[in-house]
Design a protein around this motif. Structure first.
Motif, mmCIF file in Angstrom:
data_model
loop_
_atom_site.group_PDB
_atom_site.id
_atom_site.type_symbol
_atom_site.label_atom_id
_atom_site.label_comp_id
_atom_site.label_asym_id
_atom_site.label_seq_id
_atom_site.Cartn_x
_atom_site.Cartn_y
_atom_site.Cartn_z
ATOM 1 N N UNK A 266 68.648 19.588 49.292
ATOM 2 C CA UNK A 266 68.145 20.657 50.155
ATOM 3 C C UNK A 266 66.993 21.427 49.501
ATOM 4 N N UNK A 267 67.031 21.550 48.165
ATOM 5 C CA UNK A 267 65.973 22.276 47.466
ATOM 6 C C UNK A 267 64.620 21.607 47.627
ATOM 7 N N UNK A 268 64.608 20.298 47.528
ATOM 8 C CA UNK A 268 63.354 19.558 47.724
ATOM 9 C C UNK A 268 62.835 19.748 49.148
ATOM 10 N N UNK A 269 63.740 19.701 50.130
ATOM 11 C CA UNK A 269 63.323 19.863 51.520
ATOM 12 C C UNK A 269 62.745 21.260 51.752
ATOM 13 N N UNK A 270 63.377 22.295 51.120
ATOM 14 C CA UNK A 270 62.873 23.659 51.284
ATOM 15 C C UNK A 270 61.466 23.801 50.695
ATOM 16 N N UNK A 271 61.249 23.158 49.533
ATOM 17 C CA UNK A 271 59.937 23.228 48.909
ATOM 18 C C UNK A 271 58.877 22.558 49.783
ATOM 19 N N UNK B 76 49.892 15.287 63.043
ATOM 20 C CA UNK B 76 49.327 16.160 62.005
ATOM 21 C C UNK B 76 50.425 16.878 61.228
ATOM 22 N N UNK B 77 51.469 17.334 61.929
ATOM 23 C CA UNK B 77 52.562 18.038 61.255
ATOM 24 C C UNK B 77 53.308 17.101 60.296
ATOM 25 N N UNK B 78 53.549 15.868 60.763
ATOM 26 C CA UNK B 78 54.233 14.895 59.906
ATOM 27 C C UNK B 78 53.389 14.585 58.677
ATOM 28 N N UNK B 79 52.084 14.429 58.874
ATOM 29 C CA UNK B 79 51.189 14.142 57.754
ATOM 30 C C UNK B 79 51.187 15.299 56.758
ATOM 31 N N UNK B 80 51.248 16.531 57.277
ATOM 32 C CA UNK B 80 51.285 17.700 56.389
ATOM 33 C C UNK B 80 52.566 17.713 55.562
ATOM 34 N N UNK B 81 53.696 17.388 56.185
ATOM 35 C CA UNK B 81 54.960 17.374 55.448
ATOM 36 C C UNK B 81 54.972 16.288 54.381
ATOM 37 N N UNK B 82 54.448 15.112 54.713
ATOM 38 C CA UNK B 82 54.389 14.033 53.712
ATOM 39 C C UNK B 82 53.435 14.423 52.588
ATOM 40 N N UNK B 83 52.354 15.121 52.945
ATOM 41 C CA UNK B 83 51.396 15.556 51.941
ATOM 42 C C UNK B 83 51.975 16.556 50.953
ATOM 43 N N UNK C 238 59.458 24.453 59.096
ATOM 44 C CA UNK C 238 60.841 24.872 58.873
ATOM 45 C C UNK C 238 61.632 23.787 58.130
ATOM 46 N N UNK C 239 62.711 24.247 57.458
ATOM 47 C CA UNK C 239 63.600 23.297 56.772
ATOM 48 C C UNK C 239 64.151 22.267 57.744
ATOM 49 N N UNK C 240 64.487 22.732 58.953
ATOM 50 C CA UNK C 240 65.091 21.827 59.941
ATOM 51 C C UNK C 240 64.112 20.736 60.368
ATOM 52 N N UNK C 241 62.814 21.063 60.394
ATOM 53 C CA UNK C 241 61.811 20.059 60.773
ATOM 54 C C UNK C 241 61.699 18.982 59.708
ATOM 55 N N UNK C 242 61.753 19.396 58.451
ATOM 56 C CA UNK C 242 61.708 18.421 57.355
ATOM 57 C C UNK C 242 62.954 17.551 57.380
ATOM 58 N N UNK C 243 64.115 18.160 57.624
ATOM 59 C CA UNK C 243 65.356 17.402 57.678
ATOM 60 C C UNK C 243 65.321 16.395 58.826
ATOM 61 N N UNK C 244 64.763 16.811 59.956
ATOM 62 C CA UNK C 244 64.659 15.902 61.104
ATOM 63 C C UNK C 244 63.729 14.739 60.773
ATOM 64 N N UNK C 245 62.624 15.021 60.087
ATOM 65 C CA UNK C 245 61.706 13.967 59.671
ATOM 66 C C UNK C 245 62.428 12.954 58.794
ATOM 67 N N UNK C 246 63.188 13.426 57.821
ATOM 68 C CA UNK C 246 63.900 12.536 56.895
ATOM 69 C C UNK C 246 64.937 11.703 57.638
ATOM 70 N N UNK C 247 65.714 12.344 58.520
ATOM 71 C CA UNK C 247 66.747 11.614 59.264
ATOM 72 C C UNK C 247 66.130 10.557 60.176
ATOM 73 N N UNK C 248 65.054 10.956 60.893
ATOM 74 C CA UNK C 248 64.389 10.010 61.785
ATOM 75 C C UNK C 248 63.781 8.852 60.998
ATOM 76 N N UNK C 249 63.230 9.173 59.836
ATOM 77 C CA UNK C 249 62.616 8.138 59.008
ATOM 78 C C UNK C 249 63.662 7.129 58.549
#
Length: 487
Positions: free
Chosen positions: A395-400, A371-378, A408-419
């Protein structure tokens, strides 16, 4: 389902680990553990006695196989015996030479009989058979309305004459209507009672004598354990049944019903209900159920679920995107929704070999992460979903995205790196024949790397001492037929 039984049986294998061979002395502790496991699963006592005696006889007479440990050989013996107890092979639904095929649905009140009727109608529809449901339960409040509502959901017609008509007349006229409309299968939903009584049995006999069904299926609640087997035997003695449908097998059933029905009643389990949704009905395969009980998973059923949800053209297009490393967040979101369409996260995980040890907390954690991943992609723009590299550089896009999804910014960054790591891995696997449409679904293949953002949540790895056995060539052929490659 069967988790407690699987854990107890694993204790039996441990009794033989480290032994040089299976012998009369070292097998006794393992057999005692099996006896306790089956009794705690509410398996019929006589079935338990026969099962343990047969396993002992086969184990002591088994030839030592070079390179196979005694505990592994013992697991195979137990697996074969489980399959034999549950019926050895799938018994398909009958199909009359002349239409319509008539199926009489029977059972006690509260077993899910009306819902099972609709589930079976949808199953037949997927098999390209057209069905008519006939509502003869004129006693239970709103029973007819329930069947009509279910029929509208699955686009299957319902024949009914209201609550004042005689159930026998309703059944007879329903069949005449089916013949006139060219319908090939009639499912007659009969009335249930809180307990077996003379009136209920007399009515069932009158309906049966009038319509002469090709199948009489008894719907029984798997939660009742061995009582389900006794009920099937009683119905068979009084009206004659041709098979059973076990409902609520996805609940807290301990396995006693599945292991007792065939041996006690003599009648096969034909279908099992594995969820509340109308799609949650599966043919019963003894060998697949035995694999689940022993913690080996059920890869064949998993592939069949995927085949129902995956469009071959989409799969081929996705395969091409994987090979060219063009897999993006839109594709990933589509796969997440595909996974949801296949059933609950927990039920899917339990079909994967070694994943039966996942706790309720693990399952809940995985569902939450999805659910969290789906929310971030959404929270991503269309351009960001199509070009994930934009997020690596900005970084600005990730913060938005983090602010928009509540993370958190770190969660989005982790999603991108893992992806990005996953996309590279998928390209390599696709070039080697990875299964399109499912293989790239993080968390479905490997489980160690996990869903982007999930890390190694499950720890990965198979359950020690267990390997999927039997039917390898056949399964591989089925998957290739659909273009899946290797699972």
């Amino acid at each position: 389902m069967f988790d407690a039984l699987a854990d107890r049986l694993e204790d039996a294998w441990k009794k033989l680990r480290g032994q040089d061979k299976i012998g009369a002395a070292n097998i006794k502790p393992a057999l005692q553990e099996i006896r306790r496991a089956l009794l705690s699963a509410d398996v019929n006592l006589q079935v338990v006695r026969d099962f343990v005696a047969d396993v002992e006889k086969k184990a002591l007479g088994a030839e030592v196989v070079s390179g196979v440990r005694p505990d592994q050989q013992f697991v195979k013996i137990v697996y074969d015996e489980l399959v034999e107890v549950m019926g050895e092979t799938n018994v398909p639904l009958a199909q009359a030479e002349r239409s319509p095929t008539i199926v009489l649905m029977a059972g006690l009140q509260g077993t899910g009989k009306t819902t099972a009727t609709a589930k079976l109608a949808l199953f037949l529809k997927k098999q390209e058979r057209n069905a008519l449901m006939v509502a003869t339960d004129v006693y239970r409040p709103a029973a007819i309305d329930q069947l009509i509502t279910l029929g509208s959901q699955i686009d299957v017609p319902v024949f009914e004459l209201g609550t004042d008509a005689d159930p026998v007349d309703i059944a007879r006229q329903g069949i005449e209507h089916a013949k006139a409309e060219g319908i090939d299968t009639v499912l007659i939903d009969t009335a249930g009672r809180l307990q077996i009584d003379t009136d209920m049995m007399d009515e069932l006999r009158r309906i049966k004598d009038t319509v002469r069904p090709d199948e009489v299926l008894l719907v029984v609640d798997a939660m009742t354990g061995q009582e389900a087997a006794s009920l099937t035997a009683t119905f068979h003695d009084q009206i004659g049944v041709t098979g059973a449908i076990l409902t609520k097998l996805d609940g807290d059933s301990r396995g006693g019903a599945a292991l007792s029905v065939r041996r006690i009643s003599g009648q096969p389990i034909k279908f099992v209900g594995v969820g509340e949704k109308v799609e949650a009905l599966q043919p019963f395969y003894p060998e697949r159920m035995a694999s689940r009980i022993l913690g080996m998973g059920d890869v064949v059923s998993l592939v069949e679920k995927a085949q129902e949800e995956i469009d071959l053209a989409d799969a081929e297009a996705l395969q091409a995107k994987m090979m060219e490393a063009r897999f993006d967040f839109n594709d990933f979101l589509k796969q997440m929704r595909l996974l949801k369409g296949m059933g609950s996260f927990g039920s899917i995980m339990k079909m994967i070999p070694g994943m039966n040890k996942l706790s309720g907390a693990d399952i809940e954690k995985g569902e939450g992460q999805l659910k969290r991943v789906e929310a971030m992609i959404g929270s991503m723009t269309k351009l960001e979903r199509e070009d994930p590299d934009l997020l690596s550089r900005s970084p600005g896009r990730r913060r938005r995205i983090a602010k928009g999804s509540g993370h958190k910014d770190t969660e989005v960054m982790k999603l991108v790196n893992d992806f990005n790591r996953m996309r590279t891995m998928m390209q390599q696997m696709s070039q080697g024949g990875m299964m399109p449409g499912m293989g790239g679904m993080p968390g479905m293949g490997g489980m160690g790397g996990g869903m982007p953002g999930m890390g190694g949540m499950f720890g990965g790895g198979q359950r020690p001492g267990f390997r999927a056995t039997g039917g390898g060539k056949k399964k591989k052929k089925q998957k290739k037929k659909k273009g899946f490659g290797d699972l």
